[in-house]
Design a protein around this motif. Structure first.
Motif, PDB file in Angstrom:
ATOM      1  N   VAL A   1       0.855  -1.200   0.000  1.00  0.00           N
ATOM      2  CA  VAL A   1       0.000   0.000   0.000  1.00  0.00           C
ATOM      3  C   VAL A   1       0.887   1.245   0.000  1.00  0.00           C
ATOM      4  N   MET A   2       1.338   1.650   1.176  1.00  0.00           N
ATOM      5  CA  MET A   2       2.203   2.820   1.327  1.00  0.00           C
ATOM      6  C   MET A   2       2.938   2.700   2.654  1.00  0.00           C
ATOM      7  N   GLU A   3       3.990   3.505   2.802  1.00  0.00           N
ATOM      8  CA  GLU A   3       4.629   3.620   4.115  1.00  0.00           C
ATOM      9  C   GLU A   3       3.559   4.041   5.107  1.00  0.00           C
ATOM     10  N   ASN A   4       3.656   3.555   6.350  1.00  0.00           N
ATOM     11  CA  ASN A   4       2.592   3.819   7.317  1.00  0.00           C
ATOM     12  C   ASN A   4       3.082   3.543   8.728  1.00  0.00           C
TER      13      ASN A   4
ATOM     14  N   CYS B   1      -3.387   6.881  12.643  1.00  0.00           N
ATOM     15  CA  CYS B   1      -2.144   6.645  11.925  1.00  0.00           C
ATOM     16  C   CYS B   1      -2.180   7.357  10.572  1.00  0.00           C
ATOM     17  N   GLN B   2      -1.087   7.223   9.843  1.00  0.00           N
ATOM     18  CA  GLN B   2      -1.001   7.825   8.524  1.00  0.00           C
ATOM     19  C   GLN B   2      -0.394   6.838   7.534  1.00  0.00           C
ATOM     20  N   PHE B   3      -0.885   6.909   6.298  1.00  0.00           N
ATOM     21  CA  PHE B   3      -0.267   6.263   5.153  1.00  0.00           C
ATOM     22  C   PHE B   3       0.379   7.382   4.356  1.00  0.00           C
ATOM     23  N   ARG B   4       1.641   7.192   3.931  1.00  0.00           N
ATOM     24  CA  ARG B   4       2.375   8.272   3.268  1.00  0.00           C
ATOM     25  C   ARG B   4       3.014   7.789   1.973  1.00  0.00           C
TER      26      ARG B   4
ATOM     27  N   ILE C   1       4.302  11.125  -4.525  1.00  0.00           N
ATOM     28  CA  ILE C   1       3.199  11.946  -5.036  1.00  0.00           C
ATOM     29  C   ILE C   1       2.686  12.927  -3.979  1.00  0.00           C
ATOM     30  N   ASP C   2       3.472  13.094  -2.911  1.00  0.00           N
ATOM     31  CA  ASP C   2       3.142  14.042  -1.854  1.00  0.00           C
ATOM     32  C   ASP C   2       1.736  13.814  -1.290  1.00  0.00           C
ATOM     33  N   LEU C   3       1.453  12.555  -0.935  1.00  0.00           N
ATOM     34  CA  LEU C   3       0.142  12.195  -0.412  1.00  0.00           C
ATOM     35  C   LEU C   3       0.268  11.688   1.015  1.00  0.00           C
ATOM     36  N   ILE C   4      -0.559  12.239   1.881  1.00  0.00           N
ATOM     37  CA  ILE C   4      -0.686  11.742   3.251  1.00  0.00           C
ATOM     38  C   ILE C   4      -2.152  11.408   3.467  1.00  0.00           C
TER      39      ILE C   4
ATOM     40  N   TRP D   1     -10.203   6.742   5.807  1.00  0.00           N
ATOM     41  CA  TRP D   1      -9.205   6.974   4.750  1.00  0.00           C
ATOM     42  C   TRP D   1      -9.433   8.404   4.274  1.00  0.00           C
ATOM     43  N   VAL D   2      -8.675   9.341   4.853  1.00  0.00           N
ATOM     44  CA  VAL D   2      -8.885  10.759   4.597  1.00  0.00           C
ATOM     45  C   VAL D   2      -7.601  11.360   4.041  1.00  0.00           C
ATOM     46  N   GLY D   3      -7.643  11.743   2.769  1.00  0.00           N
ATOM     47  CA  GLY D   3      -6.464  12.326   2.143  1.00  0.00           C
ATOM     48  C   GLY D   3      -6.832  12.989   0.837  1.00  0.00           C
ATOM     49  N   GLY D   4      -6.257  14.147   0.572  1.00  0.00           N
ATOM     50  CA  GLY D   4      -6.617  14.870  -0.648  1.00  0.00           C
ATOM     51  C   GLY D   4      -8.107  15.167  -0.620  1.00  0.00           C
TER      52      GLY D   4
END
Length: 130
Positions: free
Chosen positions: A31-34, A44-47, A51-54, A72-75
Motif C-alpha cells: 500500500v504505502m509507508e505507514n 495513523c497515517q499512510f504516506r 506523489i506528496d500524499l498523506i 481513509w482521509v487524504g486529498g
C-alpha cells in the motif's frame, strides 16, 4: 454518495491475508509507508512521498481475522475502508468496501477503484513471498 465495492480471492490462508492487511511493515510493501496498528481508536497515517500524499486514518473495527475498518482521509477523499475476509476450501475471499464518495463520476472514486485494483496485484506478490 457512492460506494466502491471490490472482491478478490487468494490461495493463501486467512491469517496470512489478515497479517498483510494489519502488519505495518507488510502494508508498506503493497500500500504505502505507514505507522498502522490494528487497535480500535488508533490514529495513523499512510504516506507516499513520491506523489506528496498523506492519508490520515483512524482504526474503527478490528475483528481478527474477519473484519478490519478504518477511515481513509487524504486529498479530496474522506471515506471509510472496510475489509471483510472469509476462508473456504483453501481460498481466502477478500471483500473491500470504501464508502463515502460523493458520486461515482468523481476522479477520487475512479482513482480509488484503479488504485485498489493495482494495489491488490502488489498484495498477491507479497502473499507469495510470505
Amino acid at each position: 454518495m457512492a460506494d466502491l465495492v471490490l472482491d478478490f480471492q487468494f490461495k493463501s490462508p486467512i491469517n496470512k491475508v489478515w497479517d498483510a492487511l494489519t502488519n505495518s511493515d507488510t502494508l508498506a510493501q503493497w500500500v504505502m509507508e505507514n505507522n498502522f496498528k490494528p487497535i480500535v481508536g488508533y490514529k495513523c497515517q499512510f504516506r507516499n512521498v513520491e506523489i506528496d500524499l498523506i492519508v490520515d486514518s483512524e482504526v474503527l473495527v478490528v475483528d481478527k481475522p474477519n473484519k478490519l475498518s478504518y477511515t481513509w482521509v487524504g486529498g479530496p477523499i474522506n471515506t471509510i475502508v472496510t475489509w471483510t475476509l472469509k476462508e473456504e476450501d483453501g481460498t481466502t475471499y477478500l471483500h473491500l468496501e470504501q464508502t463515502g464518495f460523493e458520486n461515482e463520476n468523481v476522479q477520487a472514486f475512479n482513482g480509488a477503484k484503479y488504485g485498489w485494483a493495482y494495489k491488490i496485484e502488489e498484495l498477491k506478490k507479497v502473499l507469495e513471498e510470505m
